[in-house]
Design an enzyme around this catalytic site. Structure first.
Site, PDB file in Angstrom:
ATOM      1  N   ARG A   1      -6.277  -0.833  -0.372  1.00 31.63           N
ATOM      2  CA  ARG A   1      -6.628  -0.159   0.873  1.00 31.63           C
ATOM      3  C   ARG A   1      -8.140   0.035   0.986  1.00 31.63           C
ATOM      4  O   ARG A   1      -8.716  -0.154   2.071  1.00 31.63           O
ATOM      5  CB  ARG A   1      -5.908   1.192   0.985  1.00 31.63           C
ATOM      6  CG  ARG A   1      -6.093   1.822   2.352  1.00 31.63           C
ATOM      7  CD  ARG A   1      -5.238   3.030   2.584  1.00 31.63           C
ATOM      8  NE  ARG A   1      -5.288   3.383   4.008  1.00 31.63           N
ATOM      9  CZ  ARG A   1      -5.570   4.608   4.460  1.00 31.63           C
ATOM     10  NH1 ARG A   1      -5.799   5.585   3.589  1.00 31.63           N
ATOM     11  NH2 ARG A   1      -5.608   4.853   5.756  1.00 31.63           N
TER      12      ARG A   1
ATOM     13  N   HIS B   1     -10.584  -1.047   3.973  1.00 35.15           N
ATOM     14  CA  HIS B   1     -11.370  -0.091   4.766  1.00 35.15           C
ATOM     15  C   HIS B   1     -12.862  -0.407   4.747  1.00 35.15           C
ATOM     16  O   HIS B   1     -13.548  -0.220   5.752  1.00 35.15           O
ATOM     17  CB  HIS B   1     -11.098   1.348   4.301  1.00 35.15           C
ATOM     18  CG  HIS B   1      -9.933   1.951   5.024  1.00 35.15           C
ATOM     19  ND1 HIS B   1      -9.891   3.255   5.456  1.00 35.15           N
ATOM     20  CD2 HIS B   1      -8.761   1.396   5.422  1.00 35.15           C
ATOM     21  CE1 HIS B   1      -8.747   3.483   6.085  1.00 35.15           C
ATOM     22  NE2 HIS B   1      -8.044   2.366   6.064  1.00 35.15           N
TER      23      HIS B   1
ATOM     24  N   HIS C   1       1.343  -3.563   3.479  1.00 36.57           N
ATOM     25  CA  HIS C   1       2.029  -2.265   3.482  1.00 36.57           C
ATOM     26  C   HIS C   1       3.310  -2.261   2.674  1.00 36.57           C
ATOM     27  O   HIS C   1       4.081  -1.315   2.724  1.00 36.57           O
ATOM     28  CB  HIS C   1       2.273  -1.790   4.915  1.00 36.57           C
ATOM     29  CG  HIS C   1       1.093  -1.074   5.484  1.00 36.57           C
ATOM     30  ND1 HIS C   1       1.059  -0.576   6.764  1.00 36.57           N
ATOM     31  CD2 HIS C   1      -0.114  -0.768   4.933  1.00 36.57           C
ATOM     32  CE1 HIS C   1      -0.102   0.025   6.970  1.00 36.57           C
ATOM     33  NE2 HIS C   1      -0.833  -0.103   5.877  1.00 36.57           N
TER      34      HIS C   1
ATOM     35  N   TRP D   1       9.638   7.179  -0.540  1.00 38.73           N
ATOM     36  CA  TRP D   1       9.844   8.173  -1.604  1.00 38.73           C
ATOM     37  C   TRP D   1      10.361   7.530  -2.890  1.00 38.73           C
ATOM     38  O   TRP D   1      10.542   8.196  -3.874  1.00 38.73           O
ATOM     39  CB  TRP D   1      10.797   9.280  -1.106  1.00 38.73           C
ATOM     40  CG  TRP D   1      10.187   9.929   0.085  1.00 38.73           C
ATOM     41  CD1 TRP D   1       9.242  10.904   0.119  1.00 38.73           C
ATOM     42  CD2 TRP D   1      10.398   9.542   1.455  1.00 38.73           C
ATOM     43  NE1 TRP D   1       8.852  11.171   1.406  1.00 38.73           N
ATOM     44  CE2 TRP D   1       9.534  10.352   2.254  1.00 38.73           C
ATOM     45  CE3 TRP D   1      11.196   8.608   2.089  1.00 38.73           C
ATOM     46  CZ2 TRP D   1       9.476  10.249   3.644  1.00 38.73           C
ATOM     47  CZ3 TRP D   1      11.129   8.506   3.480  1.00 38.73           C
ATOM     48  CH2 TRP D   1      10.285   9.331   4.239  1.00 38.73           C
TER      49      TRP D   1
END
Ligand code: HEM
Ligand SMILES: Nc1c(Br)cnc2ccccc12
Length: 289
Positions: free
Chosen positions: A43, A47, A170, A186
């Protein structure tokens, strides 16, 4: 003006950096619910590159400006400080490495060590001063649908196919309520790079729910999986859906297309002289480590 890469080391030197990052990933694999540092490093590499603007070639990975607090504290990057802190010891061990090369090499190493595709990586990014930090507000928000996603990536000239391939990342890691106002999945161990994101999107039942931060997300209770609104948009939009199906059915195609668009992403705005050849890294496993 484009930035010109200045290669100063050879592949063996960068393989040494790769190995240091990969070894540290192994040593700290219990981080964040056993996901390890791989996902947050990927990530971070996105970014630092996602601030690029094709109109004036501002932002992007070249100058390593994420190291300055104005960019680091972008509210849309909450949580990435963990990736930055992880890389600080690598930064000290290899002072000759630029921050732009460090942040992008961190993502490449993480993808390969999580059993993802081989990403040919070119070096030579050069640190830029704090005055070059791009404004906040260039990264995408997770709340909206397909039209938003499509128009956001127009700034990179990415096609529908490239957008769908890129978002397959993702499959890694998770959303943390305190970072982004979204939460899940989770299950633990979302640290294997595969085409499972597309498979899940297509095959599981997704129920829209308002989460504890008051945001709508799509949940699958049976598996404990979630999708952001921008993830779910790839299922809702028929033009995106075509590629979701292609990648759900063909992991090799996904790996090939992801490699191409991720490389485009981390190299946007940089001119690499032709003698500046990509480095191809061996995984620790391939080196018998
Ligand atoms: C429409 C574009 C995108 C949006 C709106 C978006 C949004 C988000 C959000 C909200 C999170 C959760 C952050 C947290 O709560 O900790 C996240 C995590 C993540 N994103 Fe994206 N993202 C986008 C594109 C990408 C791209 C292009 C990549 C890489 C190629 C990427 C890689 C990741 C990874 C690996 C994580 C997990 C991080 C972790 O586990 O700490 N994302 N993203
Ligand atoms: N694991 C993920 C899934 Br499964 C779906 N969407 C995500 C968005 C951000 C971070 C992680 C995920």
């Amino acid at each position: 003006a484009l930035h010109t890469a200045q290669q100063e080391k050879n592949s063996e030197d960068y393989q040494e950096v790769y190995n240091a990052i990969a070894t540290k990933m192994r040593e700290e694999k219990d981080f964040d619910n056993n996901n390890g540092y791989g996902p947050v490093l990927v990530r971070l590499s996105w970014h630092v590159s996602g601030t690029w603007d094709k109109r004036d070639n501002s932002g992007g990975s070249f100058g390593g400006t994420y190291r300055f607090k104005k960019e680091m504290n972008d509210p849309l990057s909450r949580g990435l400080q963990n990736g930055f802190k992880f890389l600080e010891s690598i930064d000290k061990q290899f002072p000759w490495l630029s921050h732009g090369d460090l942040f992008t090499l961190g993502g490449v190493t993480a993808i390969q060590e999580m059993q993802g595709p081989k990403i040919p990586w070119r070096s030579g990014r050069v640190d830029e001063p704090e005055s070059m930090v791009p404004d906040n507000g260039r990264l995408p928000e997770p709340h909206y649908g397909a039209d938003y996603v499509r128009s956001y990536y127009e700034r990179f000239n990415f096609t529908d196919q490239e957008v769908v391939a890129l978002l397959g990342a993702h499959v890694l890691g998770k959303a943390h309520l305190k970072n982004s106002g979204y939460d899940g999945p989770w299950d633990d161990e979302s640290n294997i790079f595969s085409n499972a994101f597309y498979d899940n999107l297509l095959k599981l039942k997704w129920t829209p729910e308002i989460n504890d931060a008051g945001n709508k997300q799509y949940d699958n209770k049976e598996k404990g999986y979630m999708m952001l609104p921008t993830d779910y948009a790839l299922f809702q939009d028929p033009k995106y859906l075509k590629y979701v199906k292609a990648y759900a059915n063909d992991q090799d195609l996904f790996f090939k297309d992801f490699t191409k668009v991720y490389t485009k992403l981390i190299e946007n705005g940089i001119e690499f002289p032709k003698e500046n050849k990509p480095h191809l890294f061996k995984t620790l496993k391939e080196q018998g480590k």
